[in-house]
Design a protein around this motif. Structure first.
Motif, PDB file in Angstrom:
ATOM      1  N   ASP A 135       0.860  -1.184   0.000  1.00  0.00           N
ATOM      2  CA  ASP A 135       0.000   0.000   0.000  1.00  0.00           C
ATOM      3  C   ASP A 135       0.898   1.236   0.000  1.00  0.00           C
ATOM      4  O   ASP A 135       2.098   1.146  -0.279  1.00  0.00           O
ATOM      5  N   HIS A 136       0.332   2.384   0.344  1.00  0.00           N
ATOM      6  CA  HIS A 136       1.077   3.641   0.305  1.00  0.00           C
ATOM      7  C   HIS A 136       2.308   3.641   1.216  1.00  0.00           C
ATOM      8  O   HIS A 136       3.310   4.266   0.913  1.00  0.00           O
ATOM      9  N   ALA A 137       2.248   2.903   2.320  1.00  0.00           N
ATOM     10  CA  ALA A 137       3.340   2.932   3.294  1.00  0.00           C
ATOM     11  C   ALA A 137       4.639   2.361   2.737  1.00  0.00           C
ATOM     12  O   ALA A 137       5.726   2.765   3.151  1.00  0.00           O
ATOM     13  N   PHE A 151       1.148   6.613  -5.411  1.00  0.00           N
ATOM     14  CA  PHE A 151       1.043   6.909  -3.984  1.00  0.00           C
ATOM     15  C   PHE A 151      -0.338   7.487  -3.691  1.00  0.00           C
ATOM     16  O   PHE A 151      -0.737   8.489  -4.260  1.00  0.00           O
ATOM     17  N   ASN A 152      -1.062   6.796  -2.815  1.00  0.00           N
ATOM     18  CA  ASN A 152      -2.393   7.231  -2.405  1.00  0.00           C
ATOM     19  C   ASN A 152      -2.524   6.921  -0.921  1.00  0.00           C
ATOM     20  O   ASN A 152      -2.652   5.760  -0.538  1.00  0.00           O
ATOM     21  N   GLU A 153      -2.480   7.960  -0.102  1.00  0.00           N
ATOM     22  CA  GLU A 153      -2.495   7.779   1.348  1.00  0.00           C
ATOM     23  C   GLU A 153      -3.730   7.044   1.863  1.00  0.00           C
ATOM     24  O   GLU A 153      -3.725   6.486   2.944  1.00  0.00           O
ATOM     25  N   GLY A 154      -4.788   7.007   1.077  1.00  0.00           N
ATOM     26  CA  GLY A 154      -6.024   6.380   1.514  1.00  0.00           C
ATOM     27  C   GLY A 154      -6.157   4.912   1.149  1.00  0.00           C
ATOM     28  O   GLY A 154      -7.148   4.281   1.514  1.00  0.00           O
ATOM     29  N   ASP A 155      -5.167   4.347   0.455  1.00  0.00           N
ATOM     30  CA  ASP A 155      -5.304   2.937   0.086  1.00  0.00           C
ATOM     31  C   ASP A 155      -5.031   2.037   1.289  1.00  0.00           C
ATOM     32  O   ASP A 155      -4.608   2.496   2.345  1.00  0.00           O
ATOM     33  N   ASP A 156      -5.308   0.750   1.129  1.00  0.00           N
ATOM     34  CA  ASP A 156      -5.176  -0.184   2.249  1.00  0.00           C
ATOM     35  C   ASP A 156      -4.510  -1.465   1.771  1.00  0.00           C
ATOM     36  O   ASP A 156      -4.809  -1.959   0.671  1.00  0.00           O
ATOM     37  N   GLY A 164       3.521  -0.690   6.296  1.00  0.00           N
ATOM     38  CA  GLY A 164       3.984   0.118   7.423  1.00  0.00           C
ATOM     39  C   GLY A 164       4.722  -0.716   8.450  1.00  0.00           C
ATOM     40  O   GLY A 164       5.937  -0.681   8.562  1.00  0.00           O
TER      41      GLY A 164
END
Length: 81
Positions: free
Chosen positions: A8-10, A37-42, A67
């Protein structure tokens, strides 16, 4: 060797660097995302398809990033091969 990779974004920046490095070593890298990069993805959106692809092709390897790595590892390990 074929290597499936997903995050994901992390882990996005690390994935992009690692993908380039692995390709330079001659490996075939299959990118399962994230593709931007999309901070809202999971992470399940990317880790699950990565793990499923390795289950289908046991001759390949998989790398999942994130993360902490804890949720990513648990999600990948829930996939049945």
């Amino acid at each position: 060797m074929k290597i499936h990779i997903g995050t994901d974004h992390a882990g996005f920046a690390l994935k992009e660097s690692l993908k380039t490095y692995l390709q330079e070593l001659g490996h075939k890298v299959v990118d399962h995302g994230a593709f931007a990069f999309n901070e809202g993805d999971d992470y399940p959106d990317f880790v699950t398809p990565t793990a499923e692809a390795v289950g289908i092709d046991p001759q390949s390897m998989g790398i999942v990033l994130g993360g902490s790595g804890e949720g990513e590892a648990m999600g990948a390990n829930k996939v049945q091969d």
